[in-house]
Design a protein around this motif. Structure first.
Motif, PDB file in Angstrom:
ATOM      1  N   GLU A  96       0.847  -1.183   0.000  1.00 40.98           N
ATOM      2  CA  GLU A  96       0.000   0.000   0.000  1.00 40.98           C
ATOM      3  C   GLU A  96       0.891   1.244   0.000  1.00 40.98           C
ATOM      4  O   GLU A  96       2.065   1.173   0.344  1.00 40.98           O
ATOM      5  N   ILE A  97       0.306   2.360  -0.361  1.00 40.46           N
ATOM      6  CA  ILE A  97       1.071   3.609  -0.399  1.00 40.46           C
ATOM      7  C   ILE A  97       1.650   3.916   0.975  1.00 40.46           C
ATOM      8  O   ILE A  97       2.804   4.344   1.086  1.00 40.46           O
ATOM      9  N   SER A  98       0.881   3.670   2.041  1.00 39.54           N
ATOM     10  CA  SER A  98       1.383   3.939   3.393  1.00 39.54           C
ATOM     11  C   SER A  98       2.579   3.058   3.714  1.00 39.54           C
ATOM     12  O   SER A  98       3.526   3.504   4.372  1.00 39.54           O
ATOM     13  N   HIS A  99       2.578   1.814   3.241  1.00 41.99           N
ATOM     14  CA  HIS A  99       3.707   0.912   3.480  1.00 41.99           C
ATOM     15  C   HIS A  99       4.949   1.447   2.772  1.00 41.99           C
ATOM     16  O   HIS A  99       6.032   1.521   3.360  1.00 41.99           O
ATOM     17  N   PHE A 100       4.783   1.810   1.501  1.00 43.64           N
ATOM     18  CA  PHE A 100       5.911   2.353   0.742  1.00 43.64           C
ATOM     19  C   PHE A 100       6.440   3.621   1.406  1.00 43.64           C
ATOM     20  O   PHE A 100       7.649   3.800   1.529  1.00 43.64           O
ATOM     21  N   SER A 101       5.537   4.487   1.830  1.00 42.53           N
ATOM     22  CA  SER A 101       5.962   5.751   2.434  1.00 42.53           C
ATOM     23  C   SER A 101       6.809   5.525   3.681  1.00 42.53           C
ATOM     24  O   SER A 101       7.843   6.183   3.865  1.00 42.53           O
ATOM     25  N   VAL A 102       6.396   4.599   4.530  1.00 41.88           N
ATOM     26  CA  VAL A 102       7.158   4.315   5.754  1.00 41.88           C
ATOM     27  C   VAL A 102       8.498   3.680   5.402  1.00 41.88           C
ATOM     28  O   VAL A 102       9.548   4.084   5.940  1.00 41.88           O
ATOM     29  N   LEU A 103       8.501   2.707   4.500  1.00 44.26           N
ATOM     30  CA  LEU A 103       9.759   2.074   4.101  1.00 44.26           C
ATOM     31  C   LEU A 103      10.702   3.087   3.467  1.00 44.26           C
ATOM     32  O   LEU A 103      11.908   3.089   3.741  1.00 44.26           O
ATOM     33  N   ASN A 104      10.167   3.964   2.655  1.00 44.49           N
ATOM     34  CA  ASN A 104      10.986   4.986   2.015  1.00 44.49           C
ATOM     35  C   ASN A 104      11.578   5.937   3.050  1.00 44.49           C
ATOM     36  O   ASN A 104      12.758   6.295   2.991  1.00 44.49           O
ATOM     37  N   SER A 105      10.770   6.331   4.019  1.00 45.45           N
ATOM     38  CA  SER A 105      11.248   7.219   5.082  1.00 45.45           C
ATOM     39  C   SER A 105      12.351   6.553   5.901  1.00 45.45           C
ATOM     40  O   SER A 105      13.384   7.169   6.178  1.00 45.45           O
ATOM     41  N   LEU A 106      12.134   5.305   6.272  1.00 44.13           N
ATOM     42  CA  LEU A 106      13.153   4.590   7.050  1.00 44.13           C
ATOM     43  C   LEU A 106      14.428   4.409   6.237  1.00 44.13           C
ATOM     44  O   LEU A 106      15.535   4.494   6.776  1.00 44.13           O
ATOM     45  N   SER A 107      14.282   4.168   4.956  1.00 44.11           N
ATOM     46  CA  SER A 107      15.438   3.997   4.082  1.00 44.11           C
ATOM     47  C   SER A 107      16.239   5.295   3.981  1.00 44.11           C
ATOM     48  O   SER A 107      17.465   5.287   4.097  1.00 44.11           O
ATOM     49  N   TRP A 108      15.549   6.409   3.788  1.00 46.20           N
ATOM     50  CA  TRP A 108      16.222   7.700   3.670  1.00 46.20           C
ATOM     51  C   TRP A 108      16.819   8.138   5.002  1.00 46.20           C
ATOM     52  O   TRP A 108      17.895   8.731   5.038  1.00 46.20           O
ATOM     53  N   GLY A 136      17.906   6.279   7.404  1.00 40.25           N
ATOM     54  CA  GLY A 136      19.115   5.505   7.628  1.00 40.25           C
ATOM     55  C   GLY A 136      19.301   4.980   9.036  1.00 40.25           C
ATOM     56  O   GLY A 136      20.306   4.355   9.332  1.00 40.25           O
ATOM     57  N   GLY A 137      18.370   5.210   9.912  1.00 39.72           N
ATOM     58  CA  GLY A 137      18.485   4.729  11.282  1.00 39.72           C
ATOM     59  C   GLY A 137      17.124   4.352  11.814  1.00 39.72           C
ATOM     60  O   GLY A 137      16.156   4.223  11.071  1.00 39.72           O
ATOM     61  N   GLU A 138      17.081   4.168  13.101  1.00 39.75           N
ATOM     62  CA  GLU A 138      15.814   3.809  13.741  1.00 39.75           C
ATOM     63  C   GLU A 138      14.982   5.051  14.023  1.00 39.75           C
ATOM     64  O   GLU A 138      15.517   6.136  14.228  1.00 39.75           O
ATOM     65  N   ARG A 139      13.683   4.838  14.059  1.00 42.63           N
ATOM     66  CA  ARG A 139      12.745   5.890  14.430  1.00 42.63           C
ATOM     67  C   ARG A 139      11.710   5.272  15.340  1.00 42.63           C
ATOM     68  O   ARG A 139      11.409   4.091  15.244  1.00 42.63           O
ATOM     69  N   SER A 140      11.132   6.073  16.202  1.00 37.86           N
ATOM     70  CA  SER A 140      10.065   5.568  17.065  1.00 37.86           C
ATOM     71  C   SER A 140       8.743   5.644  16.298  1.00 37.86           C
ATOM     72  O   SER A 140       8.599   6.450  15.373  1.00 37.86           O
ATOM     73  N   PRO A 141       7.760   4.831  16.676  1.00 43.65           N
ATOM     74  CA  PRO A 141       6.445   4.935  16.038  1.00 43.65           C
ATOM     75  C   PRO A 141       5.859   6.347  16.159  1.00 43.65           C
ATOM     76  O   PRO A 141       5.227   6.834  15.215  1.00 43.65           O
ATOM     77  N   ALA A 142       6.099   7.004  17.285  1.00 44.67           N
ATOM     78  CA  ALA A 142       5.584   8.363  17.466  1.00 44.67           C
ATOM     79  C   ALA A 142       6.243   9.330  16.471  1.00 44.67           C
ATOM     80  O   ALA A 142       5.566  10.203  15.912  1.00 44.67           O
ATOM     81  N   GLN A 143       7.539   9.179  16.248  1.00 49.04           N
ATOM     82  CA  GLN A 143       8.230  10.032  15.276  1.00 49.04           C
ATOM     83  C   GLN A 143       7.672   9.806  13.874  1.00 49.04           C
ATOM     84  O   GLN A 143       7.456  10.756  13.122  1.00 49.04           O
TER      85      GLN A 143
END
Length: 146
Positions: free
Chosen positions: A36-48, A50-57
């Motif tokens: 889904e677009i939301s899945h791609f968006s999260v994966l893309n954000s995490l990829s860019w 380059g590190g960990e993020r919290s669910p709140a972030q």
């Protein structure tokens, strides 16, 4: 607001909503099956990022509720696209990182959408797209100031 300004504002938002619907429809058709677009968006954000993020972030980044982000993250974790671990400094929080499978899925999605995006940029022209980006960024920032 005067009638002319009201009309201008309504036209602007009408065009934004129509463009959003068209982009979502076209992306949905070309994204890898099940993504889904939301899945791609999260994966893309995490990829860019380059590190960990919290669910709140992540929820703040995408301007969604924590519950909505938790739902998306659960689906991504189930698919093996992300790893979720406890925050070692604060056991109440979790940290999210993209997995190797998630990076592959994100790359496959980028490869799938690149021809569509390149076609749009080609038809509009690079100069017009470059001129539009600052306006869209300013609009996004303005709308994010709840």
């Amino acid at each position: 607001m005067t009638d002319d300004k009201n009309t201008l504002a309504i036209m602007l938002f009408g065009e934004l909503l129509a463009a959003d619907q068209s982009v979502r429809s076209r992306l949905t058709r070309v994204l890898p099956r099940g993504m889904e677009i939301s899945h791609f968006s999260v994966l893309n954000s995490l990829s860019w990022h380059g590190g960990e993020r919290s669910p709140a972030q992540l929820a703040e980044t995408f301007n969604v509720t924590r519950g909505a982000m938790t739902n998306t993250l659960s689906k991504l974790e189930w698919a093996g696209y992300i790893h979720i671990r406890p925050d070692w400094d604060d056991a109440r929080r979790k940290m999210v990182a993209i997995s190797p499978a998630g990076r592959q899925a994100r790359d496959a999605a980028v490869n799938a959408i690149t021809p569509m995006i390149s076609n749009v940029v080609g038809e509009l022209g690079e100069e017009q797209v470059r001129a539009t980006l600052p306006i869209l960024r300013a609009l996004r920032r303005q709308l994010s100031q709840d």
